[in-house]
Design an enzyme around this catalytic site. Structure first.
Site, PDB file in Angstrom:
ATOM      1  N   GLY A  49       0.842  -1.186   0.000  1.00  0.00           N
ATOM      2  CA  GLY A  49       0.000   0.000   0.000  1.00  0.00           C
ATOM      3  C   GLY A  49       0.876   1.234   0.000  1.00  0.00           C
ATOM      4  O   GLY A  49       2.040   1.178   0.427  1.00  0.00           O
ATOM      5  N   GLN A  54       2.821  10.173   1.263  1.00  0.00           N
ATOM      6  CA  GLN A  54       4.140   9.541   1.330  1.00  0.00           C
ATOM      7  C   GLN A  54       5.006   9.887   0.121  1.00  0.00           C
ATOM      8  O   GLN A  54       6.223   9.706   0.168  1.00  0.00           O
ATOM      9  CB  GLN A  54       4.012   8.019   1.413  1.00  0.00           C
ATOM     10  CG  GLN A  54       3.431   7.538   2.734  1.00  0.00           C
ATOM     11  CD  GLN A  54       3.415   6.032   2.787  1.00  0.00           C
ATOM     12  OE1 GLN A  54       2.483   5.404   2.305  1.00  0.00           O
ATOM     13  NE2 GLN A  54       4.456   5.438   3.338  1.00  0.00           N
ATOM     14  N   CYS A 103       6.416   0.404   7.380  1.00  0.00           N
ATOM     15  CA  CYS A 103       6.027   1.572   6.590  1.00  0.00           C
ATOM     16  C   CYS A 103       7.234   2.076   5.820  1.00  0.00           C
ATOM     17  O   CYS A 103       8.314   2.221   6.391  1.00  0.00           O
ATOM     18  CB  CYS A 103       5.487   2.659   7.520  1.00  0.00           C
ATOM     19  SG  CYS A 103       4.901   4.127   6.671  1.00  0.00           S
ATOM     20  N   LEU A 104       7.016   2.337   4.528  1.00  0.00           N
ATOM     21  CA  LEU A 104       8.099   2.869   3.708  1.00  0.00           C
ATOM     22  C   LEU A 104       8.650   4.172   4.263  1.00  0.00           C
ATOM     23  O   LEU A 104       9.802   4.506   4.023  1.00  0.00           O
ATOM     24  CB  LEU A 104       7.578   3.154   2.294  1.00  0.00           C
ATOM     25  CG  LEU A 104       7.774   2.102   1.234  1.00  0.00           C
ATOM     26  CD1 LEU A 104       7.347   2.665  -0.107  1.00  0.00           C
ATOM     27  CD2 LEU A 104       9.232   1.686   1.183  1.00  0.00           C
ATOM     28  N   GLU A 146      -3.087   2.853   5.632  1.00  0.00           N
ATOM     29  CA  GLU A 146      -2.932   3.810   4.527  1.00  0.00           C
ATOM     30  C   GLU A 146      -3.812   5.042   4.726  1.00  0.00           C
ATOM     31  O   GLU A 146      -3.382   6.164   4.471  1.00  0.00           O
ATOM     32  CB  GLU A 146      -3.259   3.135   3.185  1.00  0.00           C
ATOM     33  CG  GLU A 146      -2.388   1.949   2.827  1.00  0.00           C
ATOM     34  CD  GLU A 146      -0.901   2.237   2.901  1.00  0.00           C
ATOM     35  OE1 GLU A 146      -0.492   3.404   2.724  1.00  0.00           O
ATOM     36  OE2 GLU A 146      -0.135   1.286   3.166  1.00  0.00           O
ATOM     37  N   HIS A 149      -2.549   7.701   6.981  1.00  0.00           N
ATOM     38  CA  HIS A 149      -1.596   8.632   6.355  1.00  0.00           C
ATOM     39  C   HIS A 149      -2.310   9.891   5.855  1.00  0.00           C
ATOM     40  O   HIS A 149      -1.727  10.971   5.832  1.00  0.00           O
ATOM     41  CB  HIS A 149      -0.895   7.967   5.169  1.00  0.00           C
ATOM     42  CG  HIS A 149       0.281   7.104   5.521  1.00  0.00           C
ATOM     43  ND1 HIS A 149       1.400   7.597   6.160  1.00  0.00           N
ATOM     44  CD2 HIS A 149       0.526   5.782   5.311  1.00  0.00           C
ATOM     45  CE1 HIS A 149       2.292   6.618   6.322  1.00  0.00           C
ATOM     46  NE2 HIS A 149       1.778   5.507   5.822  1.00  0.00           N
TER      47      HIS A 149
END
Ligand code: ZN
Length: 194
Positions: A49, A54, A103-104, A146, A149
């Site tokens: 996701g 981001q 999480c990226l 997601e 965010h």
């Protein structure tokens, strides 16, 4: 198609509420291109996701996709690419389910988060049309991660037990064997296989 730069913890864009898109914006060439680039970026980093903030775009947009065959996530379900605009979440079952999330935007970390296990999502699809769906289990967790965010909320804000925040290597060594943590979602993490 481009691989986009991912904002990391500390960048203000991750803490800023994102704004809704209009149906005309959703159908615009610019937003269609953004969706393609977000999808490519998510695949590049092995995520399941990715939310627009981001990639430095404060818009209420997320892409979600995962395969049940991906051993990295050890989930026996699959979700084809799902593009979600302006999501609104209604909790259908307050009972929670916990996963080790990544999480990226927080590379190299994992944290154990419990979230409601069944939700309804009202949203606009890629044509700008209203849709509704019910998500449970892993998909419900991915959605909530997601969509958080889009409100400037990160998974670390949801960790109730601070001893369950870990670097990926220590997670693999000390935390990955517990029965309640048998499933191992990476969400948009780029962490290695464990
Ligand atoms: Zn994330």
């Amino acid at each position: 198609m481009s691989i986009l730069k991912v904002a990391r913890l500390g960048h203000p864009v991750l803490r800023q509420p994102a704004r809704d898109l209009t149906p005309d914006e959703i159908r615009s060439d610019a937003v269609r291109q953004l969706v393609r680039d977000m999808h490519a970026t998510m695949i590049e980093y092995g995520g399941v996701g990715l939310a627009a903030p981001q990639v430095h775009e404060p818009l209420r947009l997320a892409v979600i996709e995962f395969s049940g065959e991906n051993e990295r996530y050890r989930v026996d379900e699959a979700q084809p690419l799902w593009v979600v605009f302006n999501p609104r979440v209604t909790v259908l079952d307050e009972k929670t389910e916990g996963f080790w999330e990544g999480c990226l935007s927080l590379p190299g970390l994992r944290g154990y988060v419990e979230r409601p296990r069944r939700i309804q999502v009202d949203y606009l699809d890629a044509s700008g049309e209203p849709q509704q769906c019910v998500a449970d289990g892993f998909l419900a967790t991915v959605c909530q991660h997601e969509f958080d965010h889009l409100d400037g909320v990160l998974y670390v804000d949801r960790i109730t037990d601070p001893t369950k925040l870990s670097f990926v290597e220590e997670y693999a060594r000390y935390h990955a064997t517990g029965q309640d943590e048998a499933q191992e979602p990476d969400l948009d993490s780029d962490g290695p296989r464990v």
